[in-house]
Design an enzyme around this catalytic site. Structure first.
Site, short mmCIF file in Angstrom:
data_model
loop_
_atom_site.label_atom_id
_atom_site.label_comp_id
_atom_site.label_asym_id
_atom_site.label_seq_id
_atom_site.Cartn_x
_atom_site.Cartn_y
_atom_site.Cartn_z
CE1 TYR A 116 2.21 8.12 -15.21
CE2 TYR A 116 2.49 5.55 -15.16
CZ TYR A 116 1.50 6.24 -14.34
OH TYR A 116 0.97 6.84 -13.49
NE ARG A 132 3.92 11.91 -2.08
CZ ARG A 132 3.19 12.33 -2.94
NH1 ARG A 132 2.92 13.37 -3.42
NH2 ARG A 132 2.84 11.51 -3.80
CG ASP A 174 8.17 6.02 -9.80
OD1 ASP A 174 7.03 6.08 -9.11
OD2 ASP A 174 8.00 5.75 -11.44
NE ARG A 219 12.59 13.19 -2.26
CZ ARG A 219 11.62 13.03 -3.09
NH1 ARG A 219 10.23 12.26 -3.02
NH2 ARG A 219 11.22 14.05 -4.27
NE ARG A 279 3.71 4.74 -4.95
CZ ARG A 279 2.90 5.87 -5.62
NH1 ARG A 279 2.58 7.22 -4.91
NH2 ARG A 279 3.05 5.77 -6.85
O1 CP3 Z 1 6.66 1.74 -0.78
C1 CP3 Z 1 6.76 2.53 -1.70
O2 CP3 Z 1 5.57 1.33 -2.13
C2 CP3 Z 1 7.69 1.95 -2.66
C3 CP3 Z 1 7.78 2.83 -3.60
C4 CP3 Z 1 7.13 3.39 -4.77
C5 CP3 Z 1 7.24 4.22 -5.37
N1 CP3 Z 1 6.29 4.03 -6.40
C6 CP3 Z 1 7.44 6.17 -4.58
C7 CP3 Z 1 7.01 7.02 -5.82
C8 CP3 Z 1 6.25 1.96 -5.59
C9 CP3 Z 1 6.41 1.47 -5.45
C10 CP3 Z 1 6.28 3.19 -6.96
C11 CP3 Z 1 5.30 2.57 -7.75
C12 CP3 Z 1 4.77 3.07 -9.00
N2 CP3 Z 1 4.65 4.92 -9.44
C13 CP3 Z 1 3.08 3.08 -9.47
C14 CP3 Z 1 2.59 1.88 -9.44
C15 CP3 Z 1 2.40 1.74 -7.85
C16 CP3 Z 1 0.72 2.47 -7.82
O3 CP3 Z 1 0.63 3.43 -7.32
O4 CP3 Z 1 -0.47 1.96 -8.51
C17 CP3 Z 1 3.05 4.15 -10.22
C18 CP3 Z 1 1.94 3.78 -10.90
C19 CP3 Z 1 3.74 5.11 -10.52
C20 CP3 Z 1 3.76 6.92 -10.90
C21 CP3 Z 1 4.51 7.95 -10.16
N3 CP3 Z 1 5.04 8.00 -9.93
C22 CP3 Z 1 3.10 8.27 -10.29
C23 CP3 Z 1 1.55 7.98 -10.35
C24 CP3 Z 1 3.43 9.71 -8.83
C25 CP3 Z 1 3.19 10.35 -7.81
C26 CP3 Z 1 3.03 11.47 -8.10
C27 CP3 Z 1 2.43 12.55 -7.45
O5 CP3 Z 1 3.38 13.12 -6.72
O6 CP3 Z 1 0.70 12.36 -6.80
C28 CP3 Z 1 5.18 8.71 -9.25
C29 CP3 Z 1 6.18 9.51 -7.53
C30 CP3 Z 1 6.09 8.88 -6.83
N4 CP3 Z 1 6.88 7.41 -6.95
C31 CP3 Z 1 6.76 9.06 -4.90
C32 CP3 Z 1 6.69 8.18 -4.41
C33 CP3 Z 1 7.01 8.28 -2.75
C34 CP3 Z 1 6.19 10.64 -4.51
C35 CP3 Z 1 6.89 11.34 -4.76
C36 CP3 Z 1 7.58 12.36 -3.60
O7 CP3 Z 1 7.45 12.36 -3.24
O8 CP3 Z 1 8.03 13.13 -3.82
#
Ligand code: CP3
Length: 359
Positions: A163, A43, A88, A52, A39
């Site tokens: 999920y 953010r 994602d 974004r 990540r």
């Molecule tokens: O920089 C990186 O690591 C690459 C981007 C990345 C994202 N999601 C972007 C994202 C990666 C590798 C993921 C994988 C992902 N998505 C996982 C596995 C990694 C982990 O954290 O265990 C999981 C479980 C998800 C599912 C998911 N998607 C979650 C739990 C969330 C967060 C929800 C929140 O808002 O707190 C997302 C959304 C997401 N994926 C965001 C980002 C940058 C946040 C959305 C935003 O910025 O508006």
């Protein structure tokens, strides 16, 4: 560069082959311990929030120029040793027509959960055409990144199933476990379907130029070892097998997986990711020889003083000193309110500390 002289990913001729990151994955000597952060794009970076603005998460994953910019932001700012593709884990599911959304502050939400045999039919095969925007973005990115490797990724079958079956994020995974124990054949078929889709999605990323891939089994720590072996490992192993012939390192990561580290290695990974709960030397004992490890500073440590961050980082590096290969990372993703300067300082600190050790 024409399409014909595209660099051969995974081979010594590739531009990224001699990077510290790929050397550490291959357990070769490195000039310094390579660093990247799960990540790292997202953010914590003001430049991310800016680009974004007004664009929903899933839509942003489908715009190659935006994906390229967001993926490059942490590489530029922190000088990390690898980029991770901005996407994602639910993107391939969306691409095959599953009705889902990513809700800010919540995570992926599925309109109609998958719980019956009839529901399985909604999980059709993924073809490269379904994710043409991924191929396009990775092409752009690898040109910009030059010798910096790009990590592709996917969600592992168990975490995706969680999920899909729960319909969204879950603390206890009760519907998922109900299906796993109550209808083992349907569960096995569901995970097998997801393994096919995930394998196809990783292939697309490698074919487009990703130098390594990480399989995120974020929530598999909820499963006991015997159940993992019986009900999860075959599907994860199938994903690793699907991309074995490319010769790119395969990383396997989950949270709360101290009891599963050995099994996660056995599923076929070249590199095992470790959360912050198990020291790296103990993790190496659990995983056994022949694998590199990735980890494992607690992401919450970054909210402490610079001195405390350095002290905790030294603990990680000391525990990892005898490893065959070590990639420095956090034990889970960067928390959204992390000070980005703390990540830049941490990257520099690990580089300096470990370069000195090599000399
Ligand atoms: O920089 C990186 O690591 C690459 C981007 C990345 C994202 N999601 C972007 C994202 C990666 C590798 C993921 C994988 C992902 N998505 C996982 C596995 C990694 C982990 O954290 O265990 C999981 C479980 C998800 C599912 C998911 N998607 C979650 C739990 C969330 C967060 C929800 C929140 O808002 O707190 C997302 C959304 C997401 N994926 C965001 C980002 C940058 C946040 C959305 C935003 O910025 O508006």
């Amino acid at each position: 560069m024409s399409a014909n002289d595209r660099r051969p990913v995974g081979s010594p001729q590739s531009q990224t082959y001699d990077s510290a990151f790929l050397k550490a994955c291959r357990r070769e000597p490195v000039p310094h311990t390579p660093v990247w952060f799960m990540r790292q794009a997202g953010r914590s970076l003001p430049e991310y929030l800016k680009v974004r603005e007004g664009i929903p998460m899933l839509e942003s994953c489908m715009r190659p120029e935006l994906v390229t910019e967001i993926t490059l932001q942490p590489v530029r700012r922190h000088g990390v040793d690898a980029a991770i593709f901005f996407s994602d884990i639910v993107v391939p599911l969306k691409a095959i027509g599953i009705d889902l959304d990513i809700k800010p502050g919540v995570g992926p939400v599925i309109a109609e959960p998958i719980r019956t045999r009839a529901d399985l039919a909604r999980l059709r095969d993924l073809t490269p055409d379904d994710v043409a925007y991924v191929t396009e973005a990775i092409g752009m990115l690898t040109r910009e990144l030059g010798s910096t490797p790009l990590i592709g990724f996917a969600g592992a079958p168990f975490t995706l199933a969680s999920y899909l079956v729960e319909g969204g994020p879950s603390r206890n995974h009760e519907h998922t476990k109900a299906l796993m124990y109550g209808d083992p054949q349907l569960w096995a078929d569901l995970l097998d379907r997801l393994a096919e889709i995930t394998g196809a999605f990783l292939k697309v990323q490698i074919e487009a130029g990703a130098s390594a891939v990480q399989l995120f089994d974020s929530w598999v720590g909820a499963i006991a070892p015997a159940d993992y072996t019986r009900s999860v490992m075959p599907a994860s192993a199938k994903v690793f097998d699907a991309v074995a012939s490319y010769g790119v390192p395969r990383i396997h990561f989950g949270v709360g997986t101290g009891e599963l580290l050995g099994l996660m290695g056995e599923a076929g990974a070249d590199v095992v990711g470790v959360d912050w709960r198990v020291p790296m030397d103990e993790a190496a004992r659990r995983v056994g020889p022949g694998k590199a490890l990735q980890g494992n500073l607690d992401p919450a440590v970054l909210f402490s003083t610079p001195d405390a961050v350095m002290a905790k980082t030294d603990e990680v590096l000391a525990a990892a000193a005898g490893l065959e290969g070590h990639i420095f990372n956090l034990g889970h993703g960067v928390l959204p309110t992390t000070d980005p300067d703390a990540l830049t300082r941490l990257t520099e600190y690990v580089h300096t500390r470990t370069a000195a050790r090599q000399g």
